[in-house]
Design a protein around this motif. Structure first.
Motif, mmCIF file in Angstrom:
data_model
loop_
_atom_site.group_PDB
_atom_site.id
_atom_site.type_symbol
_atom_site.label_atom_id
_atom_site.label_comp_id
_atom_site.label_asym_id
_atom_site.label_seq_id
_atom_site.Cartn_x
_atom_site.Cartn_y
_atom_site.Cartn_z
ATOM 1 N N LEU A 102 0.783 -1.298 0.049
ATOM 2 C CA LEU A 102 0.117 -0.083 0.115
ATOM 3 C C LEU A 102 0.816 1.148 -0.011
ATOM 4 O O LEU A 102 0.539 2.336 -0.656
ATOM 5 N N LEU A 103 2.054 1.108 0.723
ATOM 6 C CA LEU A 103 2.783 2.462 0.708
ATOM 7 C C LEU A 103 3.624 2.855 -0.459
ATOM 8 O O LEU A 103 3.661 3.645 -1.128
ATOM 9 N N ALA A 104 3.780 1.469 -1.263
ATOM 10 C CA ALA A 104 4.605 1.705 -2.320
ATOM 11 C C ALA A 104 3.492 2.275 -3.519
ATOM 12 O O ALA A 104 4.159 2.650 -4.521
ATOM 13 N N GLU A 105 2.209 2.280 -3.381
ATOM 14 C CA GLU A 105 1.250 2.668 -4.248
ATOM 15 C C GLU A 105 1.068 4.014 -4.358
ATOM 16 O O GLU A 105 -0.042 4.595 -4.894
ATOM 17 N N ASN A 106 1.661 5.012 -3.602
ATOM 18 C CA ASN A 106 1.790 6.189 -3.371
ATOM 19 C C ASN A 106 0.155 6.634 -2.780
ATOM 20 O O ASN A 106 -0.396 7.241 -3.788
ATOM 21 N N PRO A 107 -0.201 6.432 -1.883
ATOM 22 C CA PRO A 107 -1.771 6.213 -1.412
ATOM 23 C C PRO A 107 -1.981 7.986 -1.158
ATOM 24 O O PRO A 107 -1.092 8.733 -1.017
ATOM 25 N N PRO A 108 -2.973 8.333 -1.168
ATOM 26 C CA PRO A 108 -3.475 9.802 -0.783
ATOM 27 C C PRO A 108 -2.869 10.186 0.538
ATOM 28 O O PRO A 108 -2.912 9.376 1.512
ATOM 29 N N PRO A 109 -2.507 11.382 0.900
ATOM 30 C CA PRO A 109 -2.120 11.811 2.184
ATOM 31 C C PRO A 109 -2.993 11.427 3.241
ATOM 32 O O PRO A 109 -2.306 11.096 4.501
ATOM 33 N N GLN A 110 -4.199 11.545 3.063
ATOM 34 C CA GLN A 110 -5.050 11.125 4.245
ATOM 35 C C GLN A 110 -5.346 9.574 4.667
ATOM 36 O O GLN A 110 -5.520 9.189 5.726
ATOM 37 N N LYS A 111 -4.485 8.809 3.812
ATOM 38 C CA LYS A 111 -4.666 7.450 4.015
ATOM 39 C C LYS A 111 -3.134 6.932 4.774
ATOM 40 O O LYS A 111 -3.147 5.897 5.217
ATOM 41 N N MET A 112 -1.982 8.114 4.705
ATOM 42 C CA MET A 112 -1.032 7.701 5.283
ATOM 43 C C MET A 112 -0.719 7.538 6.829
ATOM 44 O O MET A 112 -0.211 6.336 7.254
ATOM 45 N N PRO A 113 -1.451 7.971 7.585
ATOM 46 C CA PRO A 113 -1.379 7.576 9.118
ATOM 47 C C PRO A 113 -1.786 6.292 9.205
ATOM 48 O O PRO A 113 -1.495 5.625 9.953
ATOM 49 N N GLU A 114 -2.962 5.837 8.664
ATOM 50 C CA GLU A 114 -3.326 4.530 8.839
ATOM 51 C C GLU A 114 -2.371 3.314 8.068
ATOM 52 O O GLU A 114 -2.166 2.322 8.797
ATOM 53 N N ILE A 115 -1.913 3.603 7.274
ATOM 54 C CA ILE A 115 -0.830 2.701 6.492
ATOM 55 C C ILE A 115 0.281 2.675 7.488
ATOM 56 O O ILE A 115 0.858 1.572 7.708
ATOM 57 N N MET A 116 0.748 3.949 7.816
ATOM 58 C CA MET A 116 2.046 3.890 8.772
ATOM 59 C C MET A 116 1.719 3.215 10.091
ATOM 60 O O MET A 116 2.625 2.302 10.505
ATOM 61 N N ALA A 117 0.562 3.054 10.559
ATOM 62 C CA ALA A 117 0.356 2.502 11.902
ATOM 63 C C ALA A 117 0.250 1.177 11.780
ATOM 64 O O ALA A 117 0.767 0.400 12.422
ATOM 65 N N SER A 118 -0.243 0.786 10.513
ATOM 66 C CA SER A 118 -0.532 -0.764 10.036
ATOM 67 C C SER A 118 1.111 -1.198 10.094
ATOM 68 O O SER A 118 1.109 -2.458 10.529
ATOM 69 N N LEU A 119 1.784 -0.593 9.169
ATOM 70 C CA LEU A 119 3.517 -0.886 9.263
ATOM 71 C C LEU A 119 4.081 -1.192 10.438
ATOM 72 O O LEU A 119 4.731 -1.843 10.871
ATOM 73 N N ARG A 120 3.940 -0.083 11.359
ATOM 74 C CA ARG A 120 4.560 -0.020 12.714
ATOM 75 C C ARG A 120 3.924 -1.354 13.658
ATOM 76 O O ARG A 120 4.589 -1.996 14.251
ATOM 77 N N ARG A 121 2.630 -1.581 13.696
ATOM 78 C CA ARG A 121 1.960 -2.806 14.219
ATOM 79 C C ARG A 121 2.581 -4.192 13.794
ATOM 80 O O ARG A 121 3.003 -5.016 14.463
ATOM 81 N N SER A 122 2.554 -4.518 12.375
ATOM 82 C CA SER A 122 3.068 -5.566 11.799
ATOM 83 C C SER A 122 4.681 -5.631 12.117
ATOM 84 O O SER A 122 4.945 -6.769 12.483
ATOM 85 N N THR A 123 5.221 -4.722 11.940
ATOM 86 C CA THR A 123 6.682 -4.728 12.348
ATOM 87 C C THR A 123 7.067 -5.149 13.896
ATOM 88 O O THR A 123 7.813 -5.875 14.087
ATOM 89 N N LEU A 124 6.281 -4.447 14.719
ATOM 90 C CA LEU A 124 6.345 -4.831 16.093
ATOM 91 C C LEU A 124 5.966 -6.138 16.236
ATOM 92 O O LEU A 124 6.686 -6.887 17.158
ATOM 93 N N ARG A 125 4.952 -6.601 15.722
ATOM 94 C CA ARG A 125 4.528 -7.981 16.227
ATOM 95 C C ARG A 125 5.619 -9.096 15.552
ATOM 96 O O ARG A 125 5.711 -9.973 16.334
#
Length: 150
Positions: A102-125
């Motif tokens: 999703l991050l590589a697909e250049n999402p709209p700015p309003q989607k970035m916080p959700e995608i970054m949180a998902s990235l942080r959670r999965s990396t943490l897990r």
């Protein structure tokens, strides 16, 4: 001297027992708590709770919540938390790949916080799951504000 720690989510008790020390991810930085700590109430960030015990550390992935610290007890009310034993590493890896895609697909700015949180959670897990397995984690991406004290 040990301190009582309870880690609770809306669904269940994750951990209850005495530990020598607990470290946890406060929204203003990493905190270390020992018996006798001054009373404190704080919010939690996405991060790792480490329960330090003589017989070995236990690891819990947490995504938000609050912590109440008293001199003899720490109560963590987590929005979401999983012990290292509960984490399905393959599922966490798949979530990481989805977030990266999703991050590589250049999402709209309003989607970035959700995608970054998902990235942080999965990396943490993945990090927490691999600690249980005794494997070193691969280099994880650093996120804005991560590891900084404000």
């Amino acid at each position: 001297m040990a301190i009582q720690v309870d880690v609770v989510t809306p669904e269940k008790m994750i951990f209850s027992g005495e530990v020598d020390m607990v470290t946890l991810p406060g929204t203003n930085g990493q905190m270390g708590i020992l018996r006798g700590h001054a009373p404190l109430l704080s919010t939690l960030d996405i991060g790792e709770i480490v329960l330090h015990r003589r017989e070995g550390n236990e690891y819990i992935a947490v995504s938000g919540g609050v912590v109440e610290v008293r001199p003899d007890k720490v109560t963590i009310l987590a929005d979401v938390a999983e012990s290292s034993a509960e984490i399905d590493e393959q599922r966490a890896q798949a979530a990481l790949e989805r977030a990266r895609k999703l991050l590589a697909e250049n999402p709209p700015p309003q989607k970035m916080p959700e995608i970054m949180a998902s990235l942080r959670r999965s990396t943490l897990r993945l990090k927490v799951a691999r600690r249980r397995a005794g494997r070193r984690t691969t280099a994880a991406p650093r996120f804005e504000g991560e590891g900084e004290n404000h």
